[in-house]
Design an enzyme around this catalytic site. Sequence first.
Site, PDB file in Angstrom:
ATOM      1  NE  ARG A   1       9.065  12.320 -10.631  1.00 61.04           N
ATOM      2  CZ  ARG A   1      10.277  12.683 -10.290  1.00 61.04           C
ATOM      3  NH1 ARG A   1      10.507  13.234  -9.122  1.00 61.04           N
ATOM      4  NH2 ARG A   1      11.264  12.501 -11.119  1.00 61.04           N
TER       5      ARG A   1
ATOM      6  CB  SER B   1      -6.311   3.738  -5.830  1.00 59.12           C
ATOM      7  OG  SER B   1      -5.160   4.558  -5.863  1.00 59.12           O
TER       8      SER B   1
ATOM      9  CD  GLN C   1      -3.331  12.782  -1.768  1.00 54.43           C
ATOM     10  OE1 GLN C   1      -4.185  13.196  -2.561  1.00 54.43           O
ATOM     11  NE2 GLN C   1      -3.552  11.756  -0.969  1.00 54.43           N
TER      12      GLN C   1
ATOM     13  CG  LEU D   1      -1.648   7.702   2.425  1.00 55.44           C
ATOM     14  CD1 LEU D   1      -3.034   7.809   1.790  1.00 55.44           C
ATOM     15  CD2 LEU D   1      -1.809   7.592   3.930  1.00 55.44           C
TER      16      LEU D   1
ATOM     17  CD  GLU E   1      -1.059  -6.351  -2.287  1.00 56.82           C
ATOM     18  OE1 GLU E   1      -0.141  -6.639  -1.496  1.00 56.82           O
ATOM     19  OE2 GLU E   1      -2.237  -6.183  -1.953  1.00 56.82           O
TER      20      GLU E   1
ATOM     21  CB  CYS F   1      -0.842   0.050   1.271  1.00 56.07           C
ATOM     22  SG  CYS F   1      -2.193  -1.095   1.231  1.00 56.07           S
TER      23      CYS F   1
ATOM     24  CE1 TYR G   1       7.856  15.987   0.346  1.00 53.49           C
ATOM     25  CE2 TYR G   1       5.684  17.007   0.332  1.00 53.49           C
ATOM     26  CZ  TYR G   1       7.034  17.054   0.635  1.00 53.49           C
ATOM     27  OH  TYR G   1       7.550  18.175   1.221  1.00 53.49           O
TER      28      TYR G   1
HETATM   29  N1  ACO Z   1      -4.719  14.040 -10.762  1.00 55.43           N
HETATM   30  C1  ACO Z   1      -3.949  13.899 -11.881  1.00 55.43           C
HETATM   31  N2  ACO Z   1      -2.692  13.376 -11.861  1.00 55.43           N
HETATM   32  C2  ACO Z   1      -2.218  12.977 -10.656  1.00 55.43           C
HETATM   33  C3  ACO Z   1      -2.964  13.087  -9.448  1.00 55.43           C
HETATM   34  C4  ACO Z   1      -4.265  13.662  -9.541  1.00 55.43           C
HETATM   35  N3  ACO Z   1      -5.015  13.836  -8.454  1.00 55.43           N
HETATM   36  N4  ACO Z   1      -2.213  12.643  -8.418  1.00 55.43           N
HETATM   37  C5  ACO Z   1      -1.045  12.227  -8.947  1.00 55.43           C
HETATM   38  N5  ACO Z   1      -1.044  12.424 -10.290  1.00 55.43           N
HETATM   39  C6  ACO Z   1       0.028  12.070 -11.230  1.00 55.43           C
HETATM   40  C7  ACO Z   1       0.628  13.341 -11.856  1.00 55.43           C
HETATM   41  O1  ACO Z   1       1.199  12.977 -13.115  1.00 55.43           O
HETATM   42  C8  ACO Z   1       1.718  13.677 -10.858  1.00 55.43           C
HETATM   43  O2  ACO Z   1       2.774  14.425 -11.415  1.00 55.43           O
HETATM   44  P1  ACO Z   1       2.616  16.025 -11.599  1.00 55.43           P
HETATM   45  O3  ACO Z   1       2.123  16.536 -10.307  1.00 55.43           O
HETATM   46  O4  ACO Z   1       4.004  16.468 -11.954  1.00 55.43           O
HETATM   47  O5  ACO Z   1       1.610  16.211 -12.713  1.00 55.43           O
HETATM   48  C9  ACO Z   1       2.239  12.303 -10.492  1.00 55.43           C
HETATM   49  O6  ACO Z   1       1.080  11.458 -10.462  1.00 55.43           O
HETATM   50  C10 ACO Z   1       2.950  12.235  -9.148  1.00 55.43           C
HETATM   51  O7  ACO Z   1       2.316  13.089  -8.229  1.00 55.43           O
HETATM   52  P2  ACO Z   1       2.857  13.245  -6.752  1.00 55.43           P
HETATM   53  O8  ACO Z   1       2.579  14.636  -6.282  1.00 55.43           O
HETATM   54  O9  ACO Z   1       4.266  12.783  -6.692  1.00 55.43           O
HETATM   55  O10 ACO Z   1       1.963  12.181  -5.983  1.00 55.43           O
HETATM   56  P3  ACO Z   1       1.202  12.352  -4.582  1.00 55.43           P
HETATM   57  O11 ACO Z   1       2.139  12.775  -3.523  1.00 55.43           O
HETATM   58  O12 ACO Z   1      -0.019  13.148  -4.767  1.00 55.43           O
HETATM   59  O13 ACO Z   1       0.857  10.835  -4.240  1.00 55.43           O
HETATM   60  C11 ACO Z   1      -0.566   8.940  -4.280  1.00 55.43           C
HETATM   61  C12 ACO Z   1       0.252   9.944  -5.138  1.00 55.43           C
HETATM   62  C13 ACO Z   1       0.350   8.253  -3.287  1.00 55.43           C
HETATM   63  C14 ACO Z   1      -1.202   7.865  -5.173  1.00 55.43           C
HETATM   64  C15 ACO Z   1      -1.668   9.784  -3.535  1.00 55.43           C
HETATM   65  O14 ACO Z   1      -2.557  10.316  -4.494  1.00 55.43           O
HETATM   66  C16 ACO Z   1      -2.451   9.015  -2.511  1.00 55.43           C
HETATM   67  O15 ACO Z   1      -1.964   8.746  -1.433  1.00 55.43           O
HETATM   68  N6  ACO Z   1      -3.733   8.662  -2.830  1.00 55.43           N
HETATM   69  C17 ACO Z   1      -4.596   7.993  -1.863  1.00 55.43           C
HETATM   70  C18 ACO Z   1      -4.159   6.574  -1.615  1.00 55.43           C
HETATM   71  C19 ACO Z   1      -3.962   5.803  -2.889  1.00 55.43           C
HETATM   72  O16 ACO Z   1      -4.826   5.778  -3.776  1.00 55.43           O
HETATM   73  N7  ACO Z   1      -2.795   5.132  -2.964  1.00 55.43           N
HETATM   74  C20 ACO Z   1      -2.417   4.297  -4.093  1.00 55.43           C
HETATM   75  C21 ACO Z   1      -3.053   2.986  -3.926  1.00 55.43           C
HETATM   76  S1  ACO Z   1      -2.366   1.747  -5.012  1.00 55.43           S
HETATM   77  C22 ACO Z   1      -1.353   0.837  -3.943  1.00 55.43           C
HETATM   78  O17 ACO Z   1      -1.451   1.034  -2.777  1.00 55.43           O
HETATM   79  C23 ACO Z   1      -0.352  -0.139  -4.492  1.00 55.43           C
END
Ligand code: ACO
Length: 527
Positions: free
Chosen positions: A398, A422, A392, A386, A418, A384, A396
Site C-alpha cells: 500500500r 498479477s 508482505q 514488489l 502497467e 513492476c 508495505y
Molecule cells: N490476499 C488477499 N488480499 C491481499 C493479499 C493476499 N495475499 N495481498 C494483498 N492483499 C490486499 C489486501 O486488501 C491488503 O490490505 P489488508 O492487508 O489491509 O487486507 C492490500 O491488498 C494491501 O496489502 P499490503 O500488505 O499493503 O500489500 P503487500 O505488501 O503484501 O504487497 C504486492 C502487495 C506488492 C502485490 C505483493 O503481494 C507482491 O509483491 N506480490 C508479488 C509480486 C506481484 O504480484 N506484484 C504485482 C504485479 S502487478 C505490476 O507489477 C504492475
Amino acid sequence: MSAASSPFPSTVVTGGTIGSIVIGCKLQVLHGNPPEYRKAEILSIRPTPTPEDATRSEYYVHYSDYNKRLDEWVAPERLNLLGEIEYPKLKKPKTVLAGIGKETGKGSEPGTPGSTANGGRVAKNNRKSNLSKAATAGKAGDAASPAPGTPGTPGGAATPSVAGNKRKASAMDEAGGSSQEKEGQVPMIKVSGEDEDEDDDGQGGDDTPGQDENSTGEYSKEREIEKLRTSGSMTQDPHEVARVKNLNLIQIGKHEVETWYFSPYPVEYAHLPIIYICEFCLSYFPAVKQLSRHRTKCSLQHPPGNEIYRKDNISFFEIDGRKQKVYCRNLCLLSKLFLDHKALYYDVDPFLFYVMTVRDEDGAHLIGYFSKEKESSEQYNVACILTLPQYQRMGYGRLLIAFSYELSKVEKRLGSPEKPLSDLGLLSYRAFWSEAIVSLLLEQHKTGVELSIDDIANRTAFQPTDVLHTLQTLNALKYYHGQYVIVLSETVIKNAERAMKKTRREIDPRALVWKPIHFTATQLRFL
Ligand code: ACO
Ligand code: ZN
C-alpha cells in the site's frame, strides 16, 4: 528414467506404475498440511539429487486450477499411482520430406529428464516492461556468469527436492526501536551522480559469481480472491514462460525465503539448495562463505541512488537504471523470482527504480520497490511492483502504491500500473483505489460539493478508467433521472470506516524531496 512418450494415447487409466509416469501426465498428488490429494500435471522429471538414490526420480508438478506459486518438486511417494492417471496425447510425428526438414516430433515433447528445470525459458517478449530483452537461462548465464571455480554445473545434481508447503519466512522486527536514528539527525543520502563502477557484465560485483458482486450485489473480496486463486494470475501465453522453477531458497539479510517462480539466474545456480544474496548490493553467491567474504568488501548499507523520502524508519531511494545497471539487473533478477506475469529484461536503462527500505542500526534494508519507465507513452506510473515475501501483508505494498501516486501528483500527471496485473497486484490496487476513492467521497460529502469521475481522478492522480472500474466494482454507479450518480452503500461505507480505523503507515508528502527528472529526447533515444 526415460521420457519416452506415453504408451497410452491420451488415455485415462486407473492405476499405473511409477515407470509409466511421463511429462504431461495428470494425476492426484499429495499436497499441503494436512496433506490432501489434488490433481496435478507433471511438468518435469529429474533424477533425485542424492547419489544413493540415483535410480529414483523426482517430479515437478503444477496443481490444476491453482496458482503457479504452488508448483513444486515432489518425491514419487506423493503421486497417487492407484488412482486415475491421465496420460498425454501422443504427438503425431510430422512427415519428413525427402531429404529435407526434420522430424519435428523430436524434441517437441514438453520436456525430457535433463531438459529440466534450469532449461526453462523466458521467451521472446513483446512487452514494454522494465525487466527488455528476454533471456533464456543460458543467456542469463552469459550476462551473469559465475566466477571460475563456482560449484555446480549445468544440469549438476545436488538439489534436494522442495518438500511440503511454502514456508513463510520469518518477518523481521521492523519496529525501529531505540537505536533508530532521529529524523533530521542524518542527512538524506545523495549520490554524486556518477555512474556505477561496473564491468557491465551483469554480475553482482567484482567478486560475484556471478468484479465481482455477490447475491446481495455487494463487492465480495472473498469471491474475488477465490476466483483469482483458482483462475490463476496470468494473462500470458503459458508457452512464453518458464514452467519450471529453478531456485528453491534464497537467503537475503536475516531472511530465508522460498522462491515462487523461475528467474534466469545463471544455470550454475539452478538447484543449489540455497543462494545467498547481499541485501545491499543484491549480488548473489552459491555459498555463505563467499557472501561473508563479499561483505568484508562491500561497503553498501543502503541501495545506491538518492534518498528522496524519509519518514520514521522508511526511506525511498531513486535509482537510474542507466547509472546503476548491475544493481538494477540484480534487483530485476531477484524480483522475477516473485513475479510471473512479466518477462525479465536486461535493458534496465529506460527505467527508474524506486526502492523502499526500512532502517535499523545495520542499514537500510530492502522491503520492496517499483520500477517506472522514464517516458511511458501509456502514462503508466508503475511498471513492476514488489514487496519481498517476508514483508508482505504488512501494509508495505500500500505504501509503495501510495508513493507511486505521490510522484504522479508532483509530475501533475494521472498514472496507472502497467498491465497485466498479477492476482496479488490486482487485489492490492483494488484495495488501494477503493479505500482512497471512498474516503475522498465521504470527506467531500461533508462539504456538499459533488465530485465527478474526472474530479476524483485529478485529486488522486488515478486515471479515470481506474476510478470508473473501482466504482463499478463497489457497485456505486447508479443510473438515476437520466444520468449516472455515485451512491455508496451502507456496507461500503462501513467497510471504509473500518479500514480507516486501522493504524497504518502513510506516505507523508512533506517528506518527499523530489523533482521529476526530465529526460531529453536524445537521452531517451540512447536508452
Ligand atoms: N490476499 C488477499 N488480499 C491481499 C493479499 C493476499 N495475499 N495481498 C494483498 N492483499 C490486499 C489486501 O486488501 C491488503 O490490505 P489488508 O492487508 O489491509 O487486507 C492490500 O491488498 C494491501 O496489502 P499490503 O500488505 O499493503 O500489500 P503487500 O505488501 O503484501 O504487497 C504486492 C502487495 C506488492 C502485490 C505483493 O503481494 C507482491 O509483491 N506480490 C508479488 C509480486 C506481484 O504480484 N506484484 C504485482 C504485479 S502487478 C505490476 O507489477 C504492475
Ligand atoms: Zn554487497
